[in-house]
Design an enzyme around this catalytic site. Structure first.
Site: not given
Ligand SMILES: NC(=O)c1ccc[n+]([C@@H]2O[C@H](COP(=O)([O-])OP(=O)(O)OC[C@H]3O[C@@H](n4cnc5c(N)ncnc54)[C@H](O)[C@@H]3O)[C@@H](O)[C@H]2O)c1
Length: 261
Positions: A17, A156, A14, A143
């Protein structure tokens, strides 16, 4: 003391982005060959042009992490190209939800498919390759929701809490092979996934009031932690979850300290 990662081969899922993109870029800057697995082709093209422009080695593979065949062929392609995989960052995730009576089965399943099952499938494909190399680092995105979940986040939060146990079991199973397995719990990092940056000013203030370090997290904060955990400096850390949330609810009402400061 310096973090030394050059020459390693990493997978970041992933990585098109958000946090994954910055993790992949930071590892590449540290001399790591990064293979990215991403669903969306336009994000893959964007990754490829950045890597080409920077002259970084890497592979950018289209992969649907909900499909085990797609994962197996991507991992086989990376192994064929580099003959090793040292670091796996199971970053990909989604955060969809709803309160219990408005939570469709498909949304529950989608959260578990990407947040939990994909981490298992990718780790399963990568573990034999790390064992062969007698060294490995697996880093799973949990998370803050796995620590204190929010209303409407049952799917989630449960999918991320499962990652914590998954991480501990893998740490035990892979420890004898010099492979450490940890997870990390980001707090609030504005990305396309959560839209924090678009919340009303009042809501943003309420969210920030939960923090000991009263500011939004940055993807770079997570990338820095990943570099440390992936390095030899962290060789005695395994089976744990690192809270990287700016001290969210480290105390009750952390805003009191800011009011009085
Ligand atoms: N942003 C936050 O505050 C936060 C907080 C806690 C946990 N997280 C965790 O961090 C990680 C990244 O979060 P983010 O905010 O950057 O999310 P985001 O949505 O910006 O990025 C997620 C990426 O995963 C890819 N993706 C989704 N489904 C997919 C699939 N089936 N196959 C391949 N790629 C796939 C998307 O295309 C995207 O590029 C996640 O696991 C999220 O749960 C984020």
């Amino acid at each position: 003391m310096q973090i030394e990662l050059s020459g390693k081969v990493a997978i970041v899922t992933g990585a098109g982005r958000g946090i994954g993109r910055i993790i992949a870029r930071t590892l590449a800057r540290e001399g790591v060959t990064v293979a990215t697995l991403e669903l969306r082709t336009e994000l893959l093209e964007d990754l490829a042009s950045e890597w080409n422009a920077e002259g970084w080695p890497g592979l950018h593979l289209q992969c649907d992490l909900t499909k085990s065949e797609s994962i197996k062929s991507a991992i086989a392609a990376i192994d064929a190209e580099y003959g090793r995989i040292d670091i796996l960052v199971n970053n990909a995730g989604i955060a969809n939800g709803g309160r219990i009576e408005d939570l469709p089965e498909a949304i529950w399943d989608a959260n578990f498919a990407i947040n939990t099952k994909a981490a298992y499938l990718v780790a399963q494909a990568v573990a034999p390759i790390m064992k062969r190399g007698k060294w490995g680092r697996i880093l799973n995105a949990a998370s803050y929701a796995a620590i204190t979940p929010s209303i409407g986040s049952a799917a989630y939060a449960a999918s991320k809490a499962a990652i914590v146990s998954f991480t501990r079991v893998l740490a035990g199973e892979l420890g004898p092979h010099n492979i450490t397995v940890n997870c990390y719990a980001p707090g609030m990092i504005p990305t396309d996934m959560n839209g924090f940056a678009n919340a009303s000013p009042e809501r943003q203030e309420k969210l920030l009031d939960t923090l000991s370090i009263r500011k939004w997290g940055d993807p770079q904060d997570v990338a820095n932690l990943i570099c440390f955990l992936a390095s030899d400096l962290a060789s005695y850390i395994t089976g744990t979850m690192i809270d990287i949330s700016g001290g969210k609810y480290a105390t009750q009402m952390p805003w009191l300290a800011y009011r009085d400061a």
